[in-house]
Scaffold this motif. Structure first.
Motif, PDB file in Angstrom:
ATOM      1  N   HIS A   1     -83.543 -34.658 -11.544  1.00 31.17           N
ATOM      2  CA  HIS A   1     -82.567 -34.742 -12.808  1.00 31.17           C
ATOM      3  C   HIS A   1     -81.274 -35.038 -12.808  1.00 31.17           C
ATOM      4  O   HIS A   1     -80.589 -34.972 -11.558  1.00 31.17           O
ATOM      5  CB  HIS A   1     -82.712 -33.062 -13.215  1.00 31.17           C
ATOM      6  N   VAL A   2     -80.578 -35.157 -13.835  1.00 30.93           N
ATOM      7  CA  VAL A   2     -79.326 -36.033 -13.802  1.00 30.93           C
ATOM      8  C   VAL A   2     -78.361 -35.001 -13.325  1.00 30.93           C
ATOM      9  O   VAL A   2     -77.291 -35.356 -12.672  1.00 30.93           O
ATOM     10  CB  VAL A   2     -79.059 -36.517 -15.116  1.00 30.93           C
ATOM     11  N   GLY A   3     -78.314 -33.724 -13.720  1.00 27.17           N
ATOM     12  CA  GLY A   3     -77.470 -32.645 -13.105  1.00 27.17           C
ATOM     13  C   GLY A   3     -76.898 -31.772 -14.178  1.00 27.17           C
ATOM     14  O   GLY A   3     -76.990 -30.307 -13.816  1.00 27.17           O
ATOM     15  N   SER A   4     -76.493 -32.147 -15.195  1.00 27.63           N
ATOM     16  CA  SER A   4     -75.969 -31.242 -16.312  1.00 27.63           C
ATOM     17  C   SER A   4     -77.210 -30.515 -16.921  1.00 27.63           C
ATOM     18  O   SER A   4     -78.096 -30.815 -17.168  1.00 27.63           O
ATOM     19  CB  SER A   4     -75.117 -31.654 -17.149  1.00 27.63           C
ATOM     20  N   LEU A   5     -76.944 -29.056 -17.169  1.00 24.53           N
ATOM     21  CA  LEU A   5     -77.679 -28.258 -17.912  1.00 24.53           C
ATOM     22  C   LEU A   5     -76.951 -27.434 -19.039  1.00 24.53           C
ATOM     23  O   LEU A   5     -75.653 -27.207 -18.951  1.00 24.53           O
ATOM     24  CB  LEU A   5     -78.366 -27.128 -16.893  1.00 24.53           C
ATOM     25  N   LEU A   6     -77.790 -26.900 -20.041  1.00 29.27           N
ATOM     26  CA  LEU A   6     -77.198 -26.248 -21.060  1.00 29.27           C
ATOM     27  C   LEU A   6     -76.268 -24.910 -20.571  1.00 29.27           C
ATOM     28  O   LEU A   6     -76.759 -24.367 -19.805  1.00 29.27           O
ATOM     29  CB  LEU A   6     -78.107 -25.674 -21.989  1.00 29.27           C
ATOM     30  N   ARG A   7     -75.286 -24.894 -21.236  1.00 31.62           N
ATOM     31  CA  ARG A   7     -74.215 -23.769 -21.021  1.00 31.62           C
ATOM     32  C   ARG A   7     -75.047 -22.555 -21.988  1.00 31.62           C
ATOM     33  O   ARG A   7     -75.001 -22.714 -23.136  1.00 31.62           O
ATOM     34  CB  ARG A   7     -72.955 -23.965 -21.204  1.00 31.62           C
ATOM     35  N   PRO A   8     -75.251 -21.225 -21.145  1.00 32.47           N
ATOM     36  CA  PRO A   8     -75.886 -20.145 -21.978  1.00 32.47           C
ATOM     37  C   PRO A   8     -74.525 -19.837 -23.118  1.00 32.47           C
ATOM     38  O   PRO A   8     -73.463 -20.055 -22.728  1.00 32.47           O
ATOM     39  CB  PRO A   8     -76.083 -19.116 -21.091  1.00 32.47           C
ATOM     40  N   ARG A   9     -75.139 -19.390 -24.102  1.00 29.07           N
ATOM     41  CA  ARG A   9     -74.019 -18.968 -25.248  1.00 29.07           C
ATOM     42  C   ARG A   9     -72.967 -17.833 -24.535  1.00 29.07           C
ATOM     43  O   ARG A   9     -71.825 -17.996 -24.851  1.00 29.07           O
ATOM     44  CB  ARG A   9     -74.936 -18.434 -26.416  1.00 29.07           C
TER      45      ARG A   9
END
Length: 373
Positions: A11-19
């Motif tokens: 995977h490229v690297g960035s993931l969703l920031r949790p709220r």
């Protein structure tokens, strides 16, 4: 698992920031939360995304770039000699349902470039300390991004009257950073680069010309800068690059197949692998893969979009892998999402459950197609 990155499922690297992390960052900014408490929340969120990657079976593990506001500017502003400039970098993004006109902070080179300290050292050490299985991976912007965000106009001519001296110093800063990361034990480093993908778009080449660059040869200049930066790369470090045409809140900034840059990209750029987006018609066909030299270099096919939440059909992705294999050997191909899920802190229009489902599917397809990760 393959012995060396990039992996069959990556995977490229960035993931969703949790709220709750986004809210905590805002609270620190407005002074209602102290930084020590914020750091505790941030560390816990990073541990959670590390566990997410391990749970779905990804061999390469990042911190999801959760500590950054932007995939590249948080890094670039830490290079000595560069100052942040407020509100003068305008980018028009395109999106299903309408365009986005966005103004970001830009940069100015005001002094000779230097590396005061290893950038993202604490961030990477934290991943190392918390990974239970898999390989810690660090993503940083490619050196070309320092120039691409403003061109010659962003480099003070009294500091660098000769742009070649700027390019030389830029490569040296990155070479030192890579040596420092090697000393930390980093064995998987990714240079994220939108410029080499953007330059497939004639409109972006026109922009380069307007900034005083060589629109026809700028990609070759960037490849030369990167190669100078990585010429002493440690033998034990796998180095990849990720190319995309923009990724901001599920929008993009450029289009065009890889034909314009493919020959130099595959045959001159000294990296072990290429993360390339192929999730829709903006990226063109697989034909440029015919220029990939036979050997150890790998192309990670970004066939699963990170811009929309709907889950792709597994069989359709497998057929596309088989189509790509008509132009490059199957043993030199891998699979990933087309880009990160959250190149900036805002994130794409996708839920955390949808993100997880896409990562799980990537792992499942890789097992089916290659019998390994």
């Amino acid at each position: 698992m393959t012995s060396r990155p990039p992996y069959r499922a990556d995977h490229v690297g960035s993931l969703l920031r949790p709220r709750h992390l986004i809210e905590a960052r805002a609270a620190v900014k407005d002074g209602t939360m102290d930084f020590a408490r914020f750091r505790e929340i941030e560390d816990a969120a990073v541990r959670d995304v590390i566990q997410l990657q391990e749970d779905v079976g990804l061999p390469g593990v990042t911190d999801g770039e959760l500590r950054r506001g932007s995939w590249h500017m948080d890094y670039i502003y830490q290079i000595g000699g560069i100052e942040e400039q407020s509100g003068d970098m305008h980018i028009q993004f395109q999106k299903d349902g309408g365009d986005l006109d966005v103004t970001f902070h830009a940069l100015k080179v005001v002094d000779k470039l230097s590396l005061p300290s290893t950038i993202f050292e604490r961030d990477f050490r934290f991943v190392q300390e918390n990974v239970r299985r898999g390989m810690p991976k660090l993503t940083i912007p490619s050196p070309s991004m320092v120039h691409y965000r403003g061109g010659r106009k962003a480099v003070d001519e009294t500091v660098y009257p000769d742009i070649e001296e700027f390019y030389t110093d830029l490569s040296q800063v990155y070479a030192q950073e890579i040596a420092n990361l090697d000393a930390l034990g980093c064995t998987y480093l990714q240079l994220d680069d939108t410029s080499l993908a953007y330059l497939n778009d004639p409109a972006q080449r026109a922009l380069i010309a307007s900034q005083g660059g060589d629109a026809d040869r700028q990609h070759e200049v960037y490849i030369r800068i990167i190669n100078a930066a990585v010429k002493d790369k440690p033998a034990g470090m796998a180095l990849t690059t990720h190319l995309c045409r923009g990724n901001f809140r599920s929008s993009w900034a450029a289009s065009g197949s890889y034909d314009y840059v493919a020959d130099a990209l595959f045959n001159e750029l000294d990296v072990d692998g290429y993360f390339l987006e192929f999730d829709d018609e903006r990226s063109g066909g697989f034909e440029p893969l015919r220029l990939l030299p036979k050997g150890n270099k790998r192309v990670v096919l970004g066939l699963v979009t990170s811009k929309r939440g709907a889950l792709e059909d597994k069989d359709a992705i497998k057929r596309r892998i088989e189509e790509a294999a008509k132009f490059a050997p199957m043993e030199q191909l891998c699979l990933s999402a087309q880009c990160g899920f959250s190149s900036t802190h805002e994130g794409n229009d996708i839920t955390e459950d949808q993100q997880r489902a896409k990562l799980e599917m990537i792992v499942e397809i890789a097992q089916d197609m290659w019998g390994e990760l």
